[in-house]
Scaffold this active site. Structure first.
Site, PDB file in Angstrom:
ATOM      1  N   ASP A 251     -40.172  18.674  14.872  1.00  0.00           N
ATOM      2  CA  ASP A 251     -39.163  19.720  14.726  1.00  0.00           C
ATOM      3  C   ASP A 251     -39.806  21.098  14.824  1.00  0.00           C
ATOM      4  O   ASP A 251     -41.003  21.237  15.061  1.00  0.00           O
ATOM      5  CB  ASP A 251     -38.380  19.546  13.416  1.00  0.00           C
ATOM      6  CG  ASP A 251     -39.285  19.548  12.192  1.00  0.00           C
ATOM      7  OD1 ASP A 251     -40.226  20.361  12.150  1.00  0.00           O
ATOM      8  OD2 ASP A 251     -39.040  18.748  11.275  1.00  0.00           O
ATOM      9  N   LYS A 273     -34.190  21.642  14.730  1.00  0.00           N
ATOM     10  CA  LYS A 273     -32.907  22.120  14.208  1.00  0.00           C
ATOM     11  C   LYS A 273     -33.176  23.364  13.376  1.00  0.00           C
ATOM     12  O   LYS A 273     -34.175  23.457  12.680  1.00  0.00           O
ATOM     13  CB  LYS A 273     -32.236  21.065  13.330  1.00  0.00           C
ATOM     14  CG  LYS A 273     -31.780  19.822  14.067  1.00  0.00           C
ATOM     15  CD  LYS A 273     -31.157  18.824  13.140  1.00  0.00           C
ATOM     16  CE  LYS A 273     -32.191  18.046  12.348  1.00  0.00           C
ATOM     17  NZ  LYS A 273     -33.011  17.164  13.166  1.00  0.00           N
ATOM     18  N   ASP A 306     -43.037  18.029   3.291  1.00  0.00           N
ATOM     19  CA  ASP A 306     -42.906  16.638   2.866  1.00  0.00           C
ATOM     20  C   ASP A 306     -41.564  16.110   3.356  1.00  0.00           C
ATOM     21  O   ASP A 306     -40.540  16.783   3.209  1.00  0.00           O
ATOM     22  CB  ASP A 306     -42.974  16.532   1.338  1.00  0.00           C
ATOM     23  CG  ASP A 306     -42.895  15.088   0.875  1.00  0.00           C
ATOM     24  OD1 ASP A 306     -43.952  14.470   0.697  1.00  0.00           O
ATOM     25  OD2 ASP A 306     -41.758  14.584   0.714  1.00  0.00           O
ATOM     26  N   THR A 334     -45.747  19.808   0.435  1.00  0.00           N
ATOM     27  CA  THR A 334     -44.493  20.511   0.658  1.00  0.00           C
ATOM     28  C   THR A 334     -44.727  22.015   0.747  1.00  0.00           C
ATOM     29  O   THR A 334     -45.703  22.557   0.213  1.00  0.00           O
ATOM     30  CB  THR A 334     -43.482  20.181  -0.448  1.00  0.00           C
ATOM     31  OG1 THR A 334     -42.215  20.756  -0.108  1.00  0.00           O
ATOM     32  CG2 THR A 334     -43.927  20.717  -1.803  1.00  0.00           C
ATOM     33  N   MET A 386     -35.426  27.374   2.985  1.00  0.00           N
ATOM     34  CA  MET A 386     -34.427  27.737   3.999  1.00  0.00           C
ATOM     35  C   MET A 386     -33.443  28.769   3.464  1.00  0.00           C
ATOM     36  O   MET A 386     -32.249  28.718   3.751  1.00  0.00           O
ATOM     37  CB  MET A 386     -33.677  26.482   4.477  1.00  0.00           C
ATOM     38  CG  MET A 386     -34.583  25.415   5.067  1.00  0.00           C
ATOM     39  SD  MET A 386     -33.765  23.825   5.330  1.00  0.00           S
ATOM     40  CE  MET A 386     -33.547  23.252   3.638  1.00  0.00           C
TER      41      MET A 386
END
Length: 479
Positions: A251, A273, A306, A334, A386
């Site tokens: 991604d 995405k 992660d 992460t 995000m």
């Protein structure tokens, strides 16, 4: 790359070394080992050439260099202690389109001689584009210690059987799986121990078994956490599975440096995405994973951070279970941990934060919103994934729930990468600071008193170059 790594076949061809000193002798010896016909041009030769002369392995022309001497040469090495002669050799070679190496002069050279690990026919060449020859030798020594002395015999055995394997196993995938079993199984064990007869017996048996089965085996999927971006943060297992995979689905959060760790001939498929722009939908990604695995391929689903922390790895796992596809899940560092460590912000601290909460900045349409009153409680650290596009909304919701606008907060852009930036402010001023800095995704938001500890590392509010020392590591060294 500054140079294209290639191996030049000079066996039986004329090569020329200009120079009669010890360095020239070493270059001549290397060319002799490569099977070349070696002509050395120098008025006199140092004692280092004696062994080569006794064995008649070189031709010595006791004369000064002239450009006419280069006729029919496949490669030339200039190794004199006179820059003017070296320059003349380089100019003559370039004019004739002949590869030339001038020792310790990168600008005059069209090729460089690397540090070499010789397990003939396995040859490992290490170069630094002429910048640090001693470093190249250091790397060579490390590799030398890793490679078994008998590795060449294993390669020679594989070479003898290569055509027979190609005739018996028709597809590329079948052959690749066969050779992987050979190099990781009893064939290799026997060959590396010098037991060549046993190695050949095991190889013949493995080929017979593989040809009878005529199958590549069932495919499988590796759901791999790639970490926050720095390739050095990949786990050992993640790196190993990247090298095994036939196909890599990646991604937009996967850095080029991480993707470069995949096998060179692996197929790479972008399934990125981001908010408002789904190049490939989640459903399409899951369908593709299953289809590729059913074709017998090993698929690496490479995910930033992660896979099970806001990575939708759980949905992909459910799809694999539903279709009975074998799978492996590899956790990754992460983004919250990577961003905090590389920014010098401890996520917990007994004086400032007794808990840490990871929150997504994007919820499913119609999904339940976060419990803002719980998130506004003091004595904790919040990390929003995000959340860049929702920054003003997050600030407003926290303030409405009782969080003070003076609460420290920071946005980390491109965490753990060389161009990482950290914008540290307060809830009340952060949005304006982020706008002024023109921060772009991917970026992470950290909220809590722990952000103030970043100042103790001596790092500025905005870091535009290398990350500051980790606060906790610094304190540990002092202790």
């Amino acid at each position: 790359m500054d140079f294209l790594p290639i191996f030049l076949n000079v066996r039986g061809r004329t090569t020329i070394v200009v120079g009669g000193g010890a360095i020239a002798a070493r270059k001549a010896e290397l060319l002799v080992r490569s099977g070349a016909r070696v002509i050395v041009i120098a008025p006199r030769l140092a004692p280092a050439f004696d062994a080569l002369l006794v064995k008649a392995r070189i031709e010595h022309r006791a004369e000064r260099f002239t450009p006419e001497a280069l006729a029919d040469a496949a490669a030339i090495i200039a190794a004199t202690d006179q820059p003017s002669i070296n320059a003349l050799v380089a100019e003559a070679a370039r004019a004739r389109g002949i590869p030339v190496n001038v020792v310790d002069d990168l600008e005059l050279s069209t090729f460089i001689v690397p540090a070499i690990v010789d397990r003939d026919p396995v040859i490992v060449a290490v170069g630094t584009s002429g910048n640090a020859p001693v470093l190249a030798r250091y790397v060579r020594e490390r590799i030398e210690a890793l490679l078994p002395p008998q590795l060449g015999k294993l390669a020679t055995l594989a070479g003898r059987w290569r055509r027979r394997v190609a005739k018996s196993l028709r597809t590329v995938l079948e052959r690749r799986r066969f050779w992987e079993r050979v190099f990781a199984g009893p064939v290799a064990t026997h060959a590396l121990a010098g037991r060549e007869v046993q190695a050949e017996f095991e190889l013949r048996r493995e080929l017979k078994r593989s040809a009878a089965a005529h199958t590549t085996g069932s495919g499988e999927v590796y759901i791999v956490g790639a970490g926050p971006g720095d390739p050095d943060l990949l786990t050992l297992k993640a790196a190993r599975l990247l090298q095994q995979a036939d196909v890599v689905l990646y991604d937009r959060l996967i850095s080029e440096a991480v993707l470069d760790r995949a096998r060179r001939d692996a197929e790479r498929i972008y399934v990125g995405k981001e908010a408002g722009d789904h190049h490939v939908t989640q459903e399409q990604t899951e369908k593709l994973m299953v289809e590729l695995a059913l074709q017998g391929k090993r698929v690496c689903r490479l995910k930033g951070g992660d896979p099970f922390i806001f990575g939708r790895g759980g949905e992909e796992l459910q799809s694999l279970i539903e279709h009975q596809i074998p799978f492996t899940v590899v956790p990754g560092i992460t983004a919250a941990l990577g961003a905090a460590a590389y920014s010098g912000i401890p996520l917990t601290h007994r004086d400032h934060a007794q808990s840490v909460t990871f929150v997504t900045g994007h919820t499913r349409e119609g999904g339940a919103p976060p419990e803002w009153r719980e998130l506004a409680r003091p004595g904790q650290t919040l990390v929003f994934y995000m959340g860049l596009s929702q920054l003003r909304k997050i600030v407003a919701e926290l303030a409405a729930a009782g969080a003070p606008l003076s609460l420290p907060a920071a946005v980390i852009e491109r965490a753990t990468l060389p161009d990482q930036r950290v914008i540290a402010a307060t809830l009340g001023t952060l949005a304006a600071e982020v706008d002024a800095a023109q921060v772009r995704s991917p970026a992470l938001l950290i909220v809590g008193d722990v952000v103030t500890l970043r100042a103790t590392s001596g790092a500025p509010g905005i870091t535009r170059s290398a990350p500051p020392p980790n606060v906790l590591a610094t304190r540990a060294r002092k202790a």
